[in-house]
Design a protein around this motif. Structure first.
Motif, short mmCIF file in Angstrom:
data_model
loop_
_atom_site.label_atom_id
_atom_site.label_comp_id
_atom_site.label_asym_id
_atom_site.label_seq_id
_atom_site.Cartn_x
_atom_site.Cartn_y
_atom_site.Cartn_z
N ASN A 454 7.00 9.51 -1.26
CA ASN A 454 7.22 8.19 -0.72
C ASN A 454 7.98 7.39 -1.78
N LYS A 456 8.62 4.33 -2.17
CA LYS A 456 7.96 3.10 -2.63
C LYS A 456 6.91 3.42 -3.69
N LEU A 460 6.88 2.23 -7.69
CA LEU A 460 5.72 1.59 -8.30
C LEU A 460 5.22 2.38 -9.50
N GLU A 476 -0.08 -3.43 -9.14
CA GLU A 476 0.87 -2.38 -8.80
C GLU A 476 0.15 -1.06 -8.52
N GLU A 479 -1.35 -1.31 -5.06
CA GLU A 479 -0.34 -1.14 -4.02
C GLU A 479 0.04 0.34 -3.87
N ILE A 483 -0.51 2.75 -0.52
CA ILE A 483 0.57 3.52 0.12
C ILE A 483 0.13 4.97 0.30
#
Length: 526
Positions: A454, A456, A460, A476, A479, A483
């Motif tokens: 992923n 994203k 991160l 962070e 998050e 995900i």
């Protein structure tokens, strides 16, 4: 015929290492064997722990898990991307060769090279520079505030010895490539390798010229792999071995009740989890042709919700596990207590998800599992297979010794697998970088064996690596974890508990990383 360099080096090593009469011997048994004497060949806890009695890193961990000087006496950040390490004077490798900055530069380059399983530790590093014979600067690609934490597992090797013995490149376990470093060792640590018989026994003896202090009184360590649980327990009960791990959960009370024996139990930082091949367009080992069911999130969720984790805890693990929804556990920096909530066990819901994904009758897939690496590993896999059978998924379970298991899964020759992971940095970035980030040639995602990806999360992970603000960094991490959890990138199962059985005449230290440091052990006279 002239003796080889290895033979000469070993002759010198053994001459210096012969224990005195009345030497104290410690006999240790483990469920599995150490894979190689090459400390860069496999990034696996038993391997790293055992080799760390022979080889040493720049920075080590103490009994309280704090960072401690080892081959580096001090370190400091010169800038956000440059760290200076002052090396210890007067240290010699076990063949008598002095340790200096050239060995550090060589070791980092070797660990980053082809065949190394330690690239994850070196990939954030841009360059290692020699300032003088006892000073090195390490420059990272971006700010990396936890660099010293990452170096506790990267031990130093002798440039001269490796070159003389044609061991400049690491042993590549995936390809079955061996070299002198597979069976011989030349470190700076408190013990020397005296005898190596793979899968039979390995013998260490005290390094009489060790630069530091050895707290324990053990002169000789005999390490024996005993895969069969009953045989391993019998060896402890009969007095054939002094220490063994792991104690099978069903035998903990029996060992405790045996005169002269005890069991030390404690939480381990290791998380046990399941992974899927999410990269191939068709699985290697499945009856589904022309597509990969694991690319469908609904299938991954169905597998997750088909697993009865509480029954695994009570019946398989006998209460000695903590079910988890995260890929790291308590004690690891970045663990999120409020996010640690598993999806509910819901076999009927799992059946509906499989039907929605186009598999109303389930499908068949092979599951790879070790049977001598983690606590009750093959029994866990059997329970998972039984759970999945109830929702229509037929598992062909292949449980095998870690000697063959790890090379196979590290080649990605797997469709569905079980693995355990302890973040050696004690930081969530370790798990994100090694287990969840997209695999790259530089070492990121080395143990992301199913190639979950992923962008994203990758972005991160890079931010987390460089972030110096603790609050921002934690957000962070949250998050990134969300995900991964939303994607069901893996199926976290539990953190297992440690169980070491040992004679009461032995004193030892148990770390949550499951490291067994022989230099902290002592054996009382009978």
């Amino acid at each position: 015929m002239k003796p080889s360099r290895i033979a000469l080096a070993l002759a010198l090593s053994l001459a210096l290492a012969v224990p005195l009469a009345g030497a104290v011997t410690l006999r240790v048994a483990d469920a599995g064997d150490v894979q190689s004497m090459d400390p860069y060949s496999l990034n696996e806890s038993l391997q790293l722990s055992f080799d760390a009695n022979i080889y040493e890193p720049l920075v080590n961990r103490g009994k309280d898990m704090s960072l401690q000087p080892a081959l580096a006496t001090s370190w400091k950040a010169l800038s956000p991307t440059v760290w200076r390490f002052n090396l210890r004077h007067g240290v010699r490798f076990q063949d008598g060769t002095p340790f200096d900055a050239d060995d550090v530069l060589f070791s980092f380059a070797r660990a980053a090279g082809d065949g190394s399983d330690m690239k994850g530790y070196t990939s954030p590093i841009k360059q290692v520079r020699k300032v003088d014979a006892y000073t090195v600067d390490i420059e990272t690609n971006s700010p990396f505030p936890i660099l010293p934490d990452t170096l506790t597992r990267l031990v130093m090797m002798s440039k001269k010895w490796c070159e003389a013995n044609h061991a400049e490149k690491p042993v590549d376990r995936r390809k079955g490539i061996e070299n002198a470093a597979s069976f011989h060792a030349n470190g700076t640590g408190p013990y020397r390798l005296k005898e190596r018989q793979p899968s039979v026994r390995t013998v260490l003896v005290r390094n009489l010229n060790y630069w530091g202090k050895i707290e324990g009184n053990v002169d000789r360590v005999v390490f024996t792999p005993i895969g069969n649980d009953a045989t391993r327990v019998a060896a402890l009960v009969s007095g054939e071995v002094d220490v063994m791990e792991p104690v099978p959960l069903q035998d903990v009370e029996r060992v405790k009740a045996t005169p002269g024996l005890t069991v030390l139990q404690g939480p381990e930082l290791r998380t046990i989890f399941l992974g899927f091949d999410q990269k191939r367009d068709e699985l290697l080992f499945s009856n589904v042709k022309g597509k990969n069911p694991f690319k469908d999130r609904r299938v991954r969720q169905a597998f997750y919700q088909a697993i009865d984790i509480e029954t695994i805890k009570s019946s398989v693990m006998r209460g000695a596990s903590t079910p988890t929804a995260e890929m790291v556990g308590p004690g690891v920096r970045g663990f999120q207590p409020d996010m640690n909530k598993r999806l509910p066990y819901d076999p009927e819901g799992a059946k509906k998800l499989l039907a929605e994904a186009g598999y109303p009758n389930g499908f068949e897939v092979t599951m790879n599992c070790p049977n001598d690496r983690y606590v009750n590993d093959s029994a866990i896999c059997q329970a998972v297979a039984a759970n999945l059978a109830k929702v229509g998924v037929k598992i062909d379970l292949q449980a095998e010794t870690k000697v063959t298991y790890f090379p196979k899964v590290l080649r990605r020759d797997t469709s569905f697998y079980l693995l355990g992971w302890t973040p050696t940095t004690l930081d969530a970035h370790d798990a994100l970088y090694n287990l969840m980030a997209t695999p790259t040639a530089k070492g990121q995602g080395t143990f992301n064996l199913g190639s979950y990806s992923n962008p994203k999360l990758d972005a991160l992970t890079a931010k987390i690596q460089s972030e110096t603000d603790p609050a921002k960094r934690n957000e962070e991490i949250r998050e990134a974890f969300k995900i991964h959890a939303d994607d069901i990138g893996h199926i976290p199962l539990h953190q297992q508990a440690l169980a070491w059985g040992y004679s009461k005449k032995v004193s030892l230290v148990q770390l949550p990383t499951n490291d067994m440091n022989f230099y902290w052990m002592s054996v009382k006279a009978k």
